[in-house]
Every structure is written in structure tokens, then in C-alpha cells.
Design an enzyme around this catalytic site. Structure first.
Site, PDB file in Angstrom:
ATOM      1  N   LYS A  30      29.356 -27.072 109.273  1.00 18.49           N
ATOM      2  CA  LYS A  30      30.268 -26.518 110.274  1.00 18.49           C
ATOM      3  C   LYS A  30      30.391 -25.008 110.087  1.00 18.49           C
ATOM      4  CE  LYS A  30      34.218 -27.617 107.308  1.00 18.49           C
ATOM      5  NZ  LYS A  30      35.512 -28.300 107.199  1.00 18.49           N
ATOM      6  N   TYR A  63      39.996   7.227 103.254  1.00 19.50           N
ATOM      7  CA  TYR A  63      41.233   7.288 104.030  1.00 19.50           C
ATOM      8  C   TYR A  63      42.460   7.121 103.137  1.00 19.50           C
ATOM      9  CZ  TYR A  63      38.655   6.879 108.448  1.00 19.50           C
ATOM     10  OH  TYR A  63      37.829   7.097 109.518  1.00 19.50           O
TER      11      TYR A  63
END
Length: 351
Positions: free
Chosen positions: A35, A247
């Protein structure tokens, strides 16, 4: 020199891990979990699993459609069906259908064509599954329909990854008590395959272990990583004491430091919350992440490593750098990392 992030899927590792399943459960048939696009590995790149499993399990009809295009192997539809339209699609795809809720029974019982079903019972997880009372009502009702063949009765452990958790034995006891009359049974997931032989029964259902990831907190070195993700060094520079990286200036150099900027970021599926110090592998040396993960880039300290622009960097998927380690540094689980690779990343099959 490639400037792309690449995911390599090892066919030999898939074969090895499937062999580990067979060695641990020699008397059980194998229902392999494929899956979520084979846990992010791409169903078209997992031929050893497809070719050497007894059944293949997916969650949804859409997944079954894609899988049926590449194999004639039996497909187990874990979510089952609710509406008649879904039932017809499942029959057309020759799926074996899981019945896990009493609302599904009427739809199943109205079939006009032969179908094979699995009945799922709830033994304590309280997610999907019939109660014991509903289960006995179900088998009595469906026994009168000659078109319905009950292949197996199944349940699912809630805490199998914690070997000594008391729920494991209580669930197993409840399952045995409710299914004593049943010929074929299935309960074991990856963790139970490796730790609880009494739960193996007729079918085992390996998932994460097929892809080389330990279902336990401790890494299992008998399993081989299947997915390796790599990206190139795009820039190398030396920064000075007091300089910041990335950042928010969350990492500041305490001394002169050589840093490498690598062409991967959260836009590729590298975890946004990976902490400073998260290791990457450069020329067989572990190097620490510094600064925040950007959409396209990360930076690492290579002060003690010989490296050049264009060198390949392994982010996870080596024996020396397992995905389980990256998951811990990122406060997540390996499942999420495996299934989170973005569509812009190239996938290749390797030996």
C-alpha cells in the site's frame, strides 16, 4: 555529474528482506504490504516482492487498479468495500475483500458473482474490525451464500513494536478464543513476525521490514535498507567564527568551518524538522547538518572530511546511515519519511 536528488531501490535488498520473512515464518504464506505505492518505493520497482509473495495487500481500489496492471497475483483489499459500485470494481480486479465493519456485510451478501473475503475482527486496537458478537453473526449470515468464500480471519496488533507490552498477549488470546474454529487465520505484522511466533498462523503480513526498516526502536541489522536517497554537493565554502548558516540564523560557527551545501530539501521529502547534528554520509564519513532545512538545500559541516563539488551525499539508506536514525533526529517515524518523497525526485532500480 548529476545535480538531481535520486532515490535508488535495491532489488537485492528486497530479496534479502523477503528471505528474512520466510526464515522467521517458514510455515506461513506471505501477504506483502504494498500500500501507499509500496511504502513510497514505487510498485513498479519492487519485483522481488511481487514475484515471490503469495498475496499483495493494498488499502484502496485505486491502488489495486495500478497493481493489477503489472501482476496477476491475488490482491487483498484492506479497506474493503462499502457501495455496490466498489464491490463490482473489486470483483473485476479479482481482489480478495476485507470485511471489517457490519455495514459492509449487506453489500457483500448482495453479490451476484463469486468473491473471496477476509473477515477482520477487533481484538483491542479499536480502529477497524468486527466485534466478537458481530463476527459470529457475520459468519452465520454469509455461510448461507454459496457465492462467498471466507478465505481467512484476521486481526491487527496495536503494540507489536513493543515486545513486552501486555496488549500483545491479550490480543492474541482474544483472537485465538474468537477463531478457534477457523481454518485459516492471520495476525502477524512485521514486528510480530520477528518476535511472536505464536501469532504467525496461516498468513503473515510483512510491511516495513520488507523495505529494510526495523519495526522496533532498536535497528535490526539483519534487514537491509532498500531505499537510498542521495544528492550532490553544490557548493563548498569556509565561514568564520560568528557567521550564521541558513534561515533564522539558528546555527552560528564557533570557529572557522568548512561547509557544503547539498541539493536536497523539504521540497524533495527531506524532513523539515531535522535538527542540527542530523548526520549525512559523504565519502563514507558522517557529517552533521547545520542550520535549518530549506525547500531545496541543506548545509553540513565538512571541516574534517575531504569532499568536492559534485560528490554524492547519502541522506539515508546505507548500513552506516539508516533511515531510523534520521527519523529520530527529526521527531518522526521512518514510515513518514519513506512515503513522503516528492514527485520531483527521480527513482531508479539498482542491483
Amino acid at each position: 555529474m548529476s545535480m538531481c536528488t535520486i532515490v535508488s531501490i535495491s532489488q537485492s535488498a528486497l530479496k534479502h528482506n523477503l528471505l528474512v520473512v520466510k526464515e522467521n515464518s517458514p510455515n506461513s504464506k506471505i501477504v506483502s504490504m504494498v500500500k501507499a505505492n509500496a511504502y513510497g518505493h514505487k510498485i513498479n520497482l519492487i519485483n522481488p516482492i511481487i514475484n515471490h509473495s503469495d498475496l499483495l495487500a493494498v488499502s484502496e481500489i485505486s491502488e489495486a487498479k495500478k497493481l493489477r496492471k503489472i501482476t496477476k497475483k491475488p490482491i487483498l483489499l484492506l479497506s474493503g468495500v462499502i457501495e455496490d459500485q466498489e464491490l463490482q470494481q473489486a470483483i473485476k480486479l479479482n481482489c480478495q475483500i476485507v470485511v471489517h465493519d457490519k455495514t459492509q456485510i449487506t453489500t457483500i451478501n448482495n453479490t451476484k458473482q463469486p468473491i473471496n473475503i477476509w473477515i477482520k475482527i477487533n481484538t483491542g486496537m479499536h480502529r477497524l474490525g468486527l466485534s466478537t458478537h458481530e463476527y459470529f453473526d457475520c459468519i452465520k449470515l454469509l455461510a448461507n451464500n454459496p457465492l462467498i468464500n471466507t478465505q481467512c480471519v484476521m486481526s491487527h496488533f496495536a503494540c507489536a513494536d513493543e515486545i513486552n507490552h501486555p496488549m500483545n498477549q491479550s490480543q492474541l488470546f482474544e483472537f485465538k478464543k474468537s477463531t478457534y474454529h477457523t481454518t485459516k487465520r492471520s495476525m502477524a505484522n512485521s514486528a510480530a513476525i520477528l518476535s511472536n511466533p505464536a501469532s504467525h498462523f496461516d498468513y503473515v503480513r510483512p510491511g516495513i521490514m520488507l523495505y529494510g526498516v526495523s519495526p522496533f526502536e532498536i535497528i535490526n541489522n539483519h534487514l537491509k535498507p532498500v531505499m537510498q536517497i542521495s544528492a550532490p554537493i553544490m557548493s563548498i565554502k569556509t565561514i568564520q567564527t560568528g557567521d550564521s548558516v541558513g534561515y533564522g540564523a539558528t546555527w552560528i560557527a564557533k570557529k572557522s568551518t568548512t561547509i557544503a551545501t547539498i541539493g536536497i530539501g523539504y521540497g524533495d521529502g527531506y524532513p523539515r524538522h531535522a535538527k542540527n547534528g542530523t548526520p549525512v554520509l559523504i565519502n563514507n564519513n558522517l557529517c552533521p547538518l547545520i542550520g535549518r532545512v530549506s525547500m531545496d538545500l541543506i548545509c553540513v559541516d565538512i571541516s574534517n572530511v575531504k569532499a568536492s563539488v559534485g560528490d554524492n551525499v547519502i541522506l539515508w539508506g546505507a548500513q552506516k546511515l539508516r533511515i531510523e536514525t534520521i527519523a529520530k533526529y527529526s521527531d518522526t517515524i521512518a514510515y513518514e519519511l519513506l512515503t513522503g518523497i516528492s514527485s520531483r525526485v527521480a527513482f531508479v532500480s539498482t542491483i
